[in-house]
Design a protein around this motif. Structure first.
Motif, PDB file in Angstrom:
ATOM      1  N   ARG A 204      25.589  -2.939   1.599  1.00  0.00           N
ATOM      2  CA  ARG A 204      25.636  -2.165   0.353  1.00  0.00           C
ATOM      3  C   ARG A 204      26.308  -2.978  -0.760  1.00  0.00           C
ATOM      4  O   ARG A 204      25.812  -3.058  -1.890  1.00  0.00           O
ATOM      5  CB  ARG A 204      26.387  -0.866   0.614  1.00  0.00           C
ATOM      6  CG  ARG A 204      26.769  -0.010  -0.599  1.00  0.00           C
ATOM      7  CD  ARG A 204      25.593   0.648  -1.282  1.00  0.00           C
ATOM      8  NE  ARG A 204      24.877  -0.246  -2.175  1.00  0.00           N
ATOM      9  CZ  ARG A 204      23.781   0.080  -2.847  1.00  0.00           C
ATOM     10  NH1 ARG A 204      23.269   1.289  -2.731  1.00  0.00           N
ATOM     11  NH2 ARG A 204      23.185  -0.793  -3.637  1.00  0.00           N
ATOM     12  N   ASP A 205      27.421  -3.582  -0.450  1.00  0.00           N
ATOM     13  CA  ASP A 205      28.140  -4.395  -1.442  1.00  0.00           C
ATOM     14  C   ASP A 205      27.302  -5.600  -1.871  1.00  0.00           C
ATOM     15  O   ASP A 205      27.256  -5.956  -3.054  1.00  0.00           O
ATOM     16  CB  ASP A 205      29.476  -4.872  -0.862  1.00  0.00           C
ATOM     17  CG  ASP A 205      30.451  -3.734  -0.611  1.00  0.00           C
ATOM     18  OD1 ASP A 205      30.263  -2.647  -1.204  1.00  0.00           O
ATOM     19  OD2 ASP A 205      31.387  -3.930   0.183  1.00  0.00           O
ATOM     20  N   HIS A 206      26.624  -6.221  -0.919  1.00  0.00           N
ATOM     21  CA  HIS A 206      25.794  -7.396  -1.195  1.00  0.00           C
ATOM     22  C   HIS A 206      24.645  -7.034  -2.139  1.00  0.00           C
ATOM     23  O   HIS A 206      24.372  -7.752  -3.109  1.00  0.00           O
ATOM     24  CB  HIS A 206      25.258  -7.957   0.123  1.00  0.00           C
ATOM     25  CG  HIS A 206      24.636  -9.308  -0.001  1.00  0.00           C
ATOM     26  ND1 HIS A 206      25.336 -10.478   0.174  1.00  0.00           N
ATOM     27  CD2 HIS A 206      23.354  -9.686  -0.284  1.00  0.00           C
ATOM     28  CE1 HIS A 206      24.525 -11.516   0.011  1.00  0.00           C
ATOM     29  NE2 HIS A 206      23.310 -11.056  -0.261  1.00  0.00           N
ATOM     30  N   CYS A 207      23.975  -5.913  -1.860  1.00  0.00           N
ATOM     31  CA  CYS A 207      22.865  -5.481  -2.704  1.00  0.00           C
ATOM     32  C   CYS A 207      23.347  -5.156  -4.122  1.00  0.00           C
ATOM     33  O   CYS A 207      22.681  -5.494  -5.109  1.00  0.00           O
ATOM     34  CB  CYS A 207      22.182  -4.263  -2.093  1.00  0.00           C
ATOM     35  SG  CYS A 207      21.220  -4.621  -0.609  1.00  0.00           S
ATOM     36  N   THR A 208      24.492  -4.517  -4.233  1.00  0.00           N
ATOM     37  CA  THR A 208      25.036  -4.171  -5.546  1.00  0.00           C
ATOM     38  C   THR A 208      25.334  -5.432  -6.358  1.00  0.00           C
ATOM     39  O   THR A 208      25.001  -5.513  -7.552  1.00  0.00           O
ATOM     40  CB  THR A 208      26.312  -3.325  -5.389  1.00  0.00           C
ATOM     41  OG1 THR A 208      25.985  -2.132  -4.670  1.00  0.00           O
ATOM     42  CG2 THR A 208      26.898  -2.952  -6.741  1.00  0.00           C
ATOM     43  N   ARG A 209      25.937  -6.425  -5.716  1.00  0.00           N
ATOM     44  CA  ARG A 209      26.285  -7.674  -6.417  1.00  0.00           C
ATOM     45  C   ARG A 209      25.056  -8.396  -6.933  1.00  0.00           C
ATOM     46  O   ARG A 209      25.079  -8.977  -8.016  1.00  0.00           O
ATOM     47  CB  ARG A 209      27.050  -8.614  -5.478  1.00  0.00           C
ATOM     48  CG  ARG A 209      28.496  -8.259  -5.269  1.00  0.00           C
ATOM     49  CD  ARG A 209      29.283  -9.447  -4.721  1.00  0.00           C
ATOM     50  NE  ARG A 209      28.676 -10.047  -3.560  1.00  0.00           N
ATOM     51  CZ  ARG A 209      28.863  -9.627  -2.308  1.00  0.00           C
ATOM     52  NH1 ARG A 209      29.640  -8.571  -2.080  1.00  0.00           N
ATOM     53  NH2 ARG A 209      28.292 -10.239  -1.288  1.00  0.00           N
ATOM     54  N   HIS A 210      23.972  -8.342  -6.160  1.00  0.00           N
ATOM     55  CA  HIS A 210      22.793  -9.128  -6.511  1.00  0.00           C
ATOM     56  C   HIS A 210      21.702  -8.313  -7.209  1.00  0.00           C
ATOM     57  O   HIS A 210      20.649  -8.872  -7.557  1.00  0.00           O
ATOM     58  CB  HIS A 210      22.230  -9.792  -5.252  1.00  0.00           C
ATOM     59  CG  HIS A 210      23.128 -10.842  -4.682  1.00  0.00           C
ATOM     60  ND1 HIS A 210      23.179 -12.134  -5.165  1.00  0.00           N
ATOM     61  CD2 HIS A 210      24.045 -10.781  -3.678  1.00  0.00           C
ATOM     62  CE1 HIS A 210      24.074 -12.831  -4.478  1.00  0.00           C
ATOM     63  NE2 HIS A 210      24.616 -12.029  -3.573  1.00  0.00           N
ATOM     64  N   GLY A 211      21.943  -7.030  -7.432  1.00  0.00           N
ATOM     65  CA  GLY A 211      20.942  -6.216  -8.122  1.00  0.00           C
ATOM     66  C   GLY A 211      19.726  -5.885  -7.284  1.00  0.00           C
ATOM     67  O   GLY A 211      18.643  -5.630  -7.810  1.00  0.00           O
ATOM     68  N   TRP A 212      19.895  -5.880  -5.938  1.00  0.00           N
ATOM     69  CA  TRP A 212      18.792  -5.509  -5.046  1.00  0.00           C
ATOM     70  C   TRP A 212      18.885  -4.022  -4.718  1.00  0.00           C
ATOM     71  O   TRP A 212      19.958  -3.426  -4.750  1.00  0.00           O
ATOM     72  CB  TRP A 212      18.862  -6.274  -3.730  1.00  0.00           C
ATOM     73  CG  TRP A 212      18.937  -7.752  -3.827  1.00  0.00           C
ATOM     74  CD1 TRP A 212      18.698  -8.538  -4.928  1.00  0.00           C
ATOM     75  CD2 TRP A 212      19.290  -8.645  -2.762  1.00  0.00           C
ATOM     76  NE1 TRP A 212      18.878  -9.853  -4.618  1.00  0.00           N
ATOM     77  CE2 TRP A 212      19.237  -9.963  -3.288  1.00  0.00           C
ATOM     78  CE3 TRP A 212      19.634  -8.476  -1.430  1.00  0.00           C
ATOM     79  CZ2 TRP A 212      19.526 -11.087  -2.521  1.00  0.00           C
ATOM     80  CZ3 TRP A 212      19.917  -9.583  -0.651  1.00  0.00           C
ATOM     81  CH2 TRP A 212      19.866 -10.869  -1.197  1.00  0.00           C
ATOM     82  N   LEU A 213      17.757  -3.450  -4.355  1.00  0.00           N
ATOM     83  CA  LEU A 213      17.748  -2.083  -3.843  1.00  0.00           C
ATOM     84  C   LEU A 213      18.093  -2.100  -2.359  1.00  0.00           C
ATOM     85  O   LEU A 213      17.517  -2.869  -1.589  1.00  0.00           O
ATOM     86  CB  LEU A 213      16.377  -1.431  -4.027  1.00  0.00           C
ATOM     87  CG  LEU A 213      15.836  -1.303  -5.442  1.00  0.00           C
ATOM     88  CD1 LEU A 213      14.499  -0.560  -5.416  1.00  0.00           C
ATOM     89  CD2 LEU A 213      16.824  -0.610  -6.360  1.00  0.00           C
TER      90      LEU A 213
END
Length: 389
Positions: A204-213
């Motif tokens: 979840r944190d990784h997706c938020t940082r990179h703008g992924w869904l």
């Protein structure tokens, strides 16, 4: 009379049922079976629940279908319930899990397009299963699923499930093209493989940082199966997109794709649709399923009886030469064997009156209704122990 008229897409047991009630099914000869499959995680509140019988009968006498050209009151009620339970904002209804995952993949494409990515990529997991349409097969893993259907649509990057280092490596190489990550919180078809503790939160944190869904396939894990409404709630996160089906309708076909508001707004009139999706019957049934689970305390029961079943299996099968692992969450349990057992599901039914599912050839998958009680837990444990002995 006969299977000769059916396409050979399944290899069913020579067993047919005429009625069901709660956790039990009866075949055409009147023999009783304890159902530890629940239609593959579908009949979560059990067979022929009187509340569902009433809802289906009443709605059939009122209105079955009008299409999405008109507002559907039960559809709006169901969307409100699911968004309140999940923390997501909008819902789209269709007829199956594969359709729900197709909707999610379309949202991923639109998300990439909005970001200016000409050929967006979706990260998926090794050993995943997301459905049997061409798109969801491409997102799934395993040559047997895709055999004969190449070349499949979609651009996917496959990483090892639960491996954050593998995710970091693929990020460094393809970050500019990645639009989304799609995964199951617990891989069901691959043998009930839960994500490692903390993995979903880190993702979840990784997706938020990179703008992924972050897109979660909760088709099998959702609607109480793991002891929470949705498996992601065990990790205290909320995804951007979630797909549901199976237990949502308890046997009436319905699927759903839920999303955060900013993601859901990528769909505009004409960009997606479903003729039958969200019809009054399916949505009324789904609302009734949610009522039953809440009023009967089935989330708590799934957690309690699931823990009891895991403990008892581990005790009784401890040291068994054919048992490699016993794992699961709530009433979603897998028993991994050292080697395949021939006709295991058939023998369980014929010799012990127990319905089980075997996936990947050597993993017993237990998915009983969430109404399972302590006495039935002991029946399952006794039957599995005798079966393996």
């Amino acid at each position: 009379m006969t299977a000769a008229c059916l396409m050979s897409t399944y290899q069913p047991l020579a067993l047919s049922f005429t009625r069901g009630l709660g956790t039990r099914l009866w075949d055409q000869h009147g023999r009783e079976y304890l159902d530890a499959v629940a239609g593959v995680a579908v009949t979560n509140v059990g067979h022929s629940h009187p509340r569902l019988v009433t809802a289906i009968s009443e709605q059939a006498g009122l209105l079955l279908h009008t299409s999405n050209l008109y507002s559907i009151d039960w559809q709006q009620r169901l969307a409100r319930r699911l968004t309140q339970l999940s923390g997501l904002d909008r819902a789209f209804f269709n007829n199956s899990g594969a359709e729900a995952n197709e909707a999610a993949l379309k949202l991923a494409r639109l998300h990439g397009w909005k970001k200016g990515i000409e050929q967006p990529l979706v990260v998926v997991m090794e050993n995943a299963f997301h459905g049997r349409t061409l798109g969801t097969m491409a997102a799934s893993d395993g040559p047997s699923v895709r055999l004969g259907f190449q070349r499949l649509p979609g651009d996917f990057l496959r990483v090892s499930f639960g491996d954050l280092d593998a995710l970091e490596r693929i990020t460094q190489q393809f970050s500019a093209r990645i639009a989304a990550v799609l995964l199951e919180p617990i891989q069901g078809e691959s043998g009930v493989l839960p994500a490692p503790p903390g993995y979903l939160k880190a993702l979840r944190d990784h997706c938020t940082r990179h703008g992924w869904l972050m897109m979660l396939d909760e088709i099998q894990t959702g609607i109480g199966r793991t002891g929470a409404w949705f498996a992601f709630q065990h990790e205290g996160i909320v995804p951007d997109v979630m797909t549901l089906a199976k237990g949502l309708g308890n046997g009436i076909p319905i699927g759903a794709c839920l999303a955060r508001a900013g993601v859901a707004e990528l769909f505009t009139p004409g960009s997606h649709g479903s003729t039958f999706g969200g019809n009054p019957l399916a949505c009324r049934v789904a609302c009734t399923v949610l009522d039953i689970i809440h009023e009967q305390g089935l989330l708590q029961n799934a957690a309690r009886q699931g823990e009891h079943l895991l403990d008892r299996l581990r005790i009784e099968l401890d040291g068994h030469p054919q048992v490699r692992a016993i794992r699961g969450k709530g009433l979603m349990i897998g028993i991994e064997l050292a080697s395949p057992y021939r006709d295991l599901a058939h023998r369980a039914a014929q010799e012990h009156g127990l319905l089980i599912n075997v996936t990947r050839g050597k993993i017993i998958r237990l998915l009983p209704p969430l109404t399972l009680d302590a006495r039935e837990v002991e029946m399952i444990v006794r039957a599995i122990t005798r079966l393996l002995d």
